[in-house]
Design a protein around this motif. Structure first.
Motif, PDB file in Angstrom:
ATOM      1  N   ALA A 162      15.875 -30.642 -32.733  1.00 45.86           N
ATOM      2  CA  ALA A 162      16.721 -31.023 -31.604  1.00 45.86           C
ATOM      3  C   ALA A 162      16.489 -32.484 -31.256  1.00 45.86           C
ATOM      4  CB  ALA A 162      16.415 -30.144 -30.392  1.00 45.86           C
ATOM      5  N   ALA A 163      17.559 -33.153 -30.864  1.00 46.70           N
ATOM      6  CA  ALA A 163      17.456 -34.513 -30.355  1.00 46.70           C
ATOM      7  C   ALA A 163      17.391 -34.442 -28.827  1.00 46.70           C
ATOM      8  CB  ALA A 163      18.663 -35.328 -30.790  1.00 46.70           C
ATOM      9  N   PHE A 164      16.593 -35.315 -28.220  1.00 46.62           N
ATOM     10  CA  PHE A 164      16.449 -35.336 -26.758  1.00 46.62           C
ATOM     11  C   PHE A 164      17.035 -36.632 -26.224  1.00 46.62           C
ATOM     12  CE2 PHE A 164      13.364 -32.133 -27.836  1.00 46.62           C
ATOM     13  CZ  PHE A 164      13.369 -31.260 -26.754  1.00 46.62           C
ATOM     14  N   VAL A 165      17.813 -36.508 -25.161  1.00 50.03           N
ATOM     15  CA  VAL A 165      18.406 -37.664 -24.503  1.00 50.03           C
ATOM     16  C   VAL A 165      18.047 -37.594 -23.024  1.00 50.03           C
ATOM     17  CG1 VAL A 165      20.539 -38.817 -23.849  1.00 50.03           C
ATOM     18  CG2 VAL A 165      20.289 -37.841 -26.156  1.00 50.03           C
ATOM     19  N   ASN A 166      17.491 -38.688 -22.485  1.00 48.49           N
ATOM     20  CA  ASN A 166      17.127 -38.749 -21.069  1.00 48.49           C
ATOM     21  C   ASN A 166      18.302 -39.238 -20.249  1.00 48.49           C
ATOM     22  OD1 ASN A 166      14.203 -38.060 -21.038  1.00 48.49           O
ATOM     23  ND2 ASN A 166      14.054 -39.861 -22.375  1.00 48.49           N
ATOM     24  N   LEU A 230      18.897 -21.272 -27.362  1.00 43.20           N
ATOM     25  CA  LEU A 230      20.161 -21.588 -26.686  1.00 43.20           C
ATOM     26  C   LEU A 230      20.897 -22.711 -27.415  1.00 43.20           C
ATOM     27  CD1 LEU A 230      18.975 -21.496 -22.961  1.00 43.20           C
ATOM     28  CD2 LEU A 230      20.502 -19.863 -24.074  1.00 43.20           C
ATOM     29  N   ARG A 231      20.171 -23.717 -27.877  1.00 40.48           N
ATOM     30  CA  ARG A 231      20.802 -24.841 -28.585  1.00 40.48           C
ATOM     31  C   ARG A 231      21.428 -24.379 -29.894  1.00 40.48           C
ATOM     32  NH1 ARG A 231      19.985 -28.158 -32.652  1.00 40.48           N
ATOM     33  NH2 ARG A 231      18.045 -27.102 -33.244  1.00 40.48           N
ATOM     34  N   VAL A 232      20.676 -23.590 -30.672  1.00 33.53           N
ATOM     35  CA  VAL A 232      21.175 -23.128 -31.957  1.00 33.53           C
ATOM     36  C   VAL A 232      22.357 -22.185 -31.756  1.00 33.53           C
ATOM     37  CG1 VAL A 232      20.588 -21.736 -33.982  1.00 33.53           C
ATOM     38  CG2 VAL A 232      18.982 -23.467 -33.142  1.00 33.53           C
ATOM     39  N   ALA A 233      22.276 -21.325 -30.756  1.00 29.77           N
ATOM     40  CA  ALA A 233      23.377 -20.379 -30.507  1.00 29.77           C
ATOM     41  C   ALA A 233      24.668 -21.106 -30.184  1.00 29.77           C
ATOM     42  CB  ALA A 233      22.992 -19.429 -29.380  1.00 29.77           C
ATOM     43  N   GLN A 234      24.571 -22.289 -29.574  1.00 37.86           N
ATOM     44  CA  GLN A 234      25.763 -23.049 -29.205  1.00 37.86           C
ATOM     45  C   GLN A 234      26.073 -24.154 -30.214  1.00 37.86           C
ATOM     46  OE1 GLN A 234      26.135 -23.737 -24.687  1.00 37.86           O
ATOM     47  NE2 GLN A 234      23.915 -23.609 -25.008  1.00 37.86           N
ATOM     48  N   ALA A 235      25.224 -24.265 -31.249  1.00 38.51           N
ATOM     49  CA  ALA A 235      25.390 -25.333 -32.250  1.00 38.51           C
ATOM     50  C   ALA A 235      25.396 -26.694 -31.590  1.00 38.51           C
ATOM     51  CB  ALA A 235      26.683 -25.124 -33.042  1.00 38.51           C
ATOM     52  N   ALA A 236      24.544 -26.841 -30.579  1.00 36.25           N
ATOM     53  CA  ALA A 236      24.449 -28.110 -29.857  1.00 36.25           C
ATOM     54  C   ALA A 236      23.338 -28.953 -30.472  1.00 36.25           C
ATOM     55  CB  ALA A 236      24.142 -27.838 -28.377  1.00 36.25           C
ATOM     56  N   PRO A 237      23.616 -30.183 -30.835  1.00 40.23           N
ATOM     57  CA  PRO A 237      22.581 -30.999 -31.497  1.00 40.23           C
ATOM     58  C   PRO A 237      21.590 -31.634 -30.516  1.00 40.23           C
ATOM     59  CG  PRO A 237      24.628 -32.216 -31.367  1.00 40.23           C
ATOM     60  CD  PRO A 237      24.926 -30.867 -30.798  1.00 40.23           C
ATOM     61  N   VAL A 238      21.960 -31.718 -29.226  1.00 41.86           N
ATOM     62  CA  VAL A 238      21.174 -32.518 -28.291  1.00 41.86           C
ATOM     63  C   VAL A 238      20.766 -31.667 -27.089  1.00 41.86           C
ATOM     64  CG1 VAL A 238      21.182 -34.556 -26.790  1.00 41.86           C
ATOM     65  CG2 VAL A 238      22.376 -34.627 -28.989  1.00 41.86           C
ATOM     66  N   ILE A 239      19.564 -31.942 -26.613  1.00 36.42           N
ATOM     67  CA  ILE A 239      19.093 -31.392 -25.336  1.00 36.42           C
ATOM     68  C   ILE A 239      18.962 -32.554 -24.365  1.00 36.42           C
ATOM     69  CG2 ILE A 239      17.193 -30.250 -24.137  1.00 36.42           C
ATOM     70  CD1 ILE A 239      16.589 -28.707 -26.655  1.00 36.42           C
ATOM     71  N   PHE A 240      19.686 -32.477 -23.253  1.00 38.26           N
ATOM     72  CA  PHE A 240      19.677 -33.553 -22.256  1.00 38.26           C
ATOM     73  C   PHE A 240      18.635 -33.235 -21.173  1.00 38.26           C
ATOM     74  CE2 PHE A 240      23.905 -33.665 -24.123  1.00 38.26           C
ATOM     75  CZ  PHE A 240      24.082 -35.015 -24.378  1.00 38.26           C
ATOM     76  N   LEU A 241      17.794 -34.220 -20.904  1.00 33.85           N
ATOM     77  CA  LEU A 241      16.792 -34.098 -19.848  1.00 33.85           C
ATOM     78  C   LEU A 241      17.228 -34.962 -18.675  1.00 33.85           C
ATOM     79  CD1 LEU A 241      13.508 -34.396 -21.973  1.00 33.85           C
ATOM     80  CD2 LEU A 241      14.800 -32.336 -21.384  1.00 33.85           C
ATOM     81  N   ARG A 263      20.152 -29.820 -19.730  1.00 34.43           N
ATOM     82  CA  ARG A 263      21.488 -29.427 -20.179  1.00 34.43           C
ATOM     83  C   ARG A 263      21.450 -29.149 -21.677  1.00 34.43           C
ATOM     84  NH1 ARG A 263      26.532 -29.604 -18.057  1.00 34.43           N
ATOM     85  NH2 ARG A 263      28.269 -29.658 -19.530  1.00 34.43           N
ATOM     86  N   ILE A 264      21.887 -27.939 -22.034  1.00 37.17           N
ATOM     87  CA  ILE A 264      21.941 -27.532 -23.443  1.00 37.17           C
ATOM     88  C   ILE A 264      23.343 -27.000 -23.706  1.00 37.17           C
ATOM     89  CG2 ILE A 264      20.939 -26.066 -25.225  1.00 37.17           C
ATOM     90  CD1 ILE A 264      18.446 -25.816 -23.470  1.00 37.17           C
TER      91      ILE A 264
END
Length: 716
Positions: A162-166, A230-241, A263-264
């Protein structure tokens, strides 16, 4: 007293300060209490289970019985993954560690059995189990797990998918940090869609109350099994902090510390500053769990899993994946599942940033109110108000939990209210006791001390009415005080009288007499009331004799100063009277009613006619037969028909000028037996002792022709 009262009003403030200091110094202890309260709330009202696309594939005891002990061959796990993928699950999260190679792989078996030659080549030619599992992971939406450790180094780091974005300032320092990691096998990590930490961060008592969505190794943010699933289930590449400061700009919140939201994909999840969510446990639910053996054998069981996030874990006790919750031990995989259910159903427990401020305000307001009420109101009112305040604090916290799912700690306000009430009530008790002592002392200046003490112990005696009782009475009077008032300054005369009365009453109180009343310069004392005294006659006689000594000395001192202070006359008698409270509903007076009271007063008055200072009746002497007295005669008071034998006490202060007792008794007995001899004897005594006023009275009677020992008084 007023200044003390003003100072005591500061006590509630001091208690509040004390509570705040204790809370700051014993924060760990207060946290234990806080967690105990929140745990009890969960036990009283667990989260209502709502159907959500979350399932636990449980490697339970039955599954182990069917497919062998753990660890299972990775081929079996690959088969399970394939069946779940074919069933259309959204993500497969493995709450299982794959840090080591499969010991059942052909190469591992060949090494274990120490094979060589052709047999070893044939076995090694078989497919490797980890390779088979990795190929299946690559075809599935799978999330593997890794463990983080407090010790160790950061040489081993798990693969981060997962990539993290602040959003806002970087708040990663608030996230729980770890030094080392135990990742899965590289080939498995690389094949999986996601990689999440399985690590919990329980409280000091070992209970898991929050589940992290992000952790860190050093400064590197890492997802957990929950957030990665949750990220994989939604195919979301980024987790926002999103930082709390960034969230402030959007919501108006004043909190600017740590994380505020993660936010995922399409999900916005409110978190603690450490990036956790509070778990509201629903307890074990059968609908949430599917045994692993059914996934492997029962095609029908897979039909309902489409679109679900499934977590593979174990409830078998031998595998030791058990965690403490408010309900006791639960499988760790269920904790992850409950957190996922809350996120997908939008059910969050929150401890808002303003909770501590509200708790502090409740502490101050409730503690001050309880303290002031304890200081200024009656005990029952203060206690009722304290209970009401404590109920309000507890009920408010409970309603916040049940209605709004907010975690507001009532323990600090409750302790503050209780401490404030207890300490202020104790202070109020001490103040009241001190005031009562002061009132008792002051009241004793109006009412006899033994009467005050008796009323405090026997409040039922405050009722109107009386009872028959045999009592003794002393009446005193000061001769010539009216003339004294005319001859000196009235203020000076009053001061002298007060000193005189103070001495007389002090003597009565030393003998435990009850002050009946003061009338001008006259004092009335009674004995055996309100408290019965078996020796009341002896007490009365001893008291009268001491009063006579004091009065003579006091008068002599003043006369030596040129102040003509008169002599004191005393009468002592006993008899049956009615003792009690008389008057009306508005005011009543405690006194004795009956002829003995009047007789005692008559005896006091008779002294001026008899030439005596202390007249004692035969009733008193019947109980004190060894008293030093000399007979006066049988006296008939004005308005009476019966004679009363009267005696004069022989105190040392009146010895000067008094006739010898034996000569007086010889003359007295002759009054009846030989009046002529009595006349001669009293004449001789009077000549020898002209200052003996009783002898002078007897001599005068005989000269007037009044023989015998019967004395009829024409005046009161």
């Amino acid at each position: 007293m007023k200044s003390v009262s003003r100072w005591i009003l500061l006590l509630p403030f001091a208690v509040i300060v004390l509570a705040i200091v204790v809370q700051s110094l014993a924060d760990a202890s207060m946290q234990v209490v806080r967690h105990a309260v929140f745990d009890q709330y969960q036990r009283w009202q667990p989260r209502a289970y709502v159907e959500a696309p979350i399932r636990v594939i449980d490697i339970d005891e039955e599954s182990l019985t069917r497919f062998g002990q753990w660890p299972w061959p990775r081929t079996l796990l690959a088969r399970m993954s394939a069946r779940l993928t074919d069933a259309g699950v959204a993500a497969i999260g493995f709450d299982v560690m794959f840090a080591e190679a499969d010991r059942t792989s052909p190469r591992a078996i060949a090494d274990l059995w120490r094979l060589d030659g052709g047999l070893r080549r044939d076995i090694e030619a078989l497919p490797d189990h980890d390779q088979l599992f990795s190929r299946q992971l690559a075809q599935s939406e799978a999330v593997l797990g890794f463990a983080l450790t407090r010790s160790g180094n950061d040489d081993k780091s798990p693969a981060r998918k997962a990539a993290f974005v602040n959003l806002g300032e970087n708040q990663i320092a608030w996230v729980h940090g770890f030094a080392g990691a135990v990742p899965a096998l590289p080939e498995l990590e690389n094949a999986a869609r996601g990689n999440g930490a399985l690590t919990f961060v329980p409280d000091n008592d070992g209970v898991v109350r929050r589940v992290p969505l992000v952790l860190r190794q050093g400064d590197l943010p890492l997802p957990t099994l929950v957030s990665e699933s949750l990220r994989v289930a939604q195919a979301a590449p980024v987790i926002f902090l999103r930082s709390a400061g960034h969230l402030q700009q959007m919501t108006g919140s004043r909190d600017n510390a740590g994380l505020g939201e993660i936010r995922i994909g399409e999900l916005s999840i409110p978190t603690t500053p450490q990036g956790e969510i509070w778990v509201h446990y629903s307890g074990h639910q059968k609908a949430r769990t599917l045994p692993a053996w059914r996934v492997l054998e029962d095609d029908a069981a897979l039909a309902s899993l489409a679109g679900h996030i499934v977590l593979v874990g174990s409830s078998a006790q031998g595998l030791m994946d058990l965690r403490f919750s408010p309900f006791g031990l639960v499988p760790g995989v269920e904790v992850h599942a409950e957190a996922l259910e809350q996120i997908l159903t939008g059910h969050y427990l929150e401890r808002p940033a303003w909770a501590k401020g509200l708790e502090f305000a409740a502490l101050v307001a409730g503690g001050l109110l309880a303290g002031f009420l304890a200081l200024r109101t009656r005990a029952m009112i203060a206690a009722g108000a304290c209970l009401l305040l404590m109920f309000a604090a507890g009920a408010g916290s409970w309603l916040a939990f049940t209605d709004s799912r907010l975690l507001i700690d009532p323990s600090l306000p409750l302790l503050g209210i209780l401490w404030s009430f207890a300490l202020c009530s104790l202070a109020h008790h001490f103040i009241t006791e001190r005031d009562q002592r002061w009132i008792r002392t002051a009241f004793a200046r109006y009412v006899s001390p033994n009467r005050v003490a008796h009323l405090l112990e026997h409040q039922e005696d405050m009722a109107l009415g009386g009872q028959r009782r045999t009592c003794s009475f002393i009446f005193t009077d000061l001769a010539g005080f009216t003339s004294l008032m005319e001859g000196i300054d009235p203020a000076r005369a009053v001061a002298l009288l007060n000193d005189y009365l103070d001495g007389m009453i002090a003597i009565a109180f030393r003998h435990e007499g009850t002050l009946d009343r003061i009338v001008g310069d006259a004092v009335a004392i009674m004995f055996s009331a309100p408290l019965a005294q078996a020796d009341h006659c002896a007490r009365a006689l001893a008291c009268a004799q001491e009063m006579e000594v004091f009065a003579r000395d006091y008068s002599r001192r003043l006369i030596d100063q040129g102040i003509p202070f008169g002599a004191t006359r005393i009468g002592v008698h006993a008899g049956e009277v009615i003792v009690g409270n008389f008057g009306g509903k508005t005011m009543f007076d405690y006194r004795a009613l009956g002829d003995p009271v009047n007789t005692a007063a008559r005896l006091e008055s008779a002294n001026k006619h008899l030439g005596t200072c202390v007249c004692v009746s035969e009733t008193i002497l019947a109980e004190v037969p060894d008293a030093e007295v000399r007979p006066v005669g049988k006296v008939v008071f004005k308005g009476k028909t019966h004679a009363l034998a009267v005696f004069e006490t022989l105190g040392p202060s009146s010895a000067a000028g008094r006739a010898p007792l034996d000569r007086y008794l010889t003359a007295y007995h002759a009054l009846v037996a030989d009046p002529a001899a009595a006349t001669r004897l009293f004449a001789e005594l009077h000549g020898d002792h002209p200052d003996d006023r009783l002898v002078a009275m007897q001599h005068r009677r005989l000269q007037d022709g009044q023989g015998g020992d019967l004395i009829v008084l024409a005046d009161k």
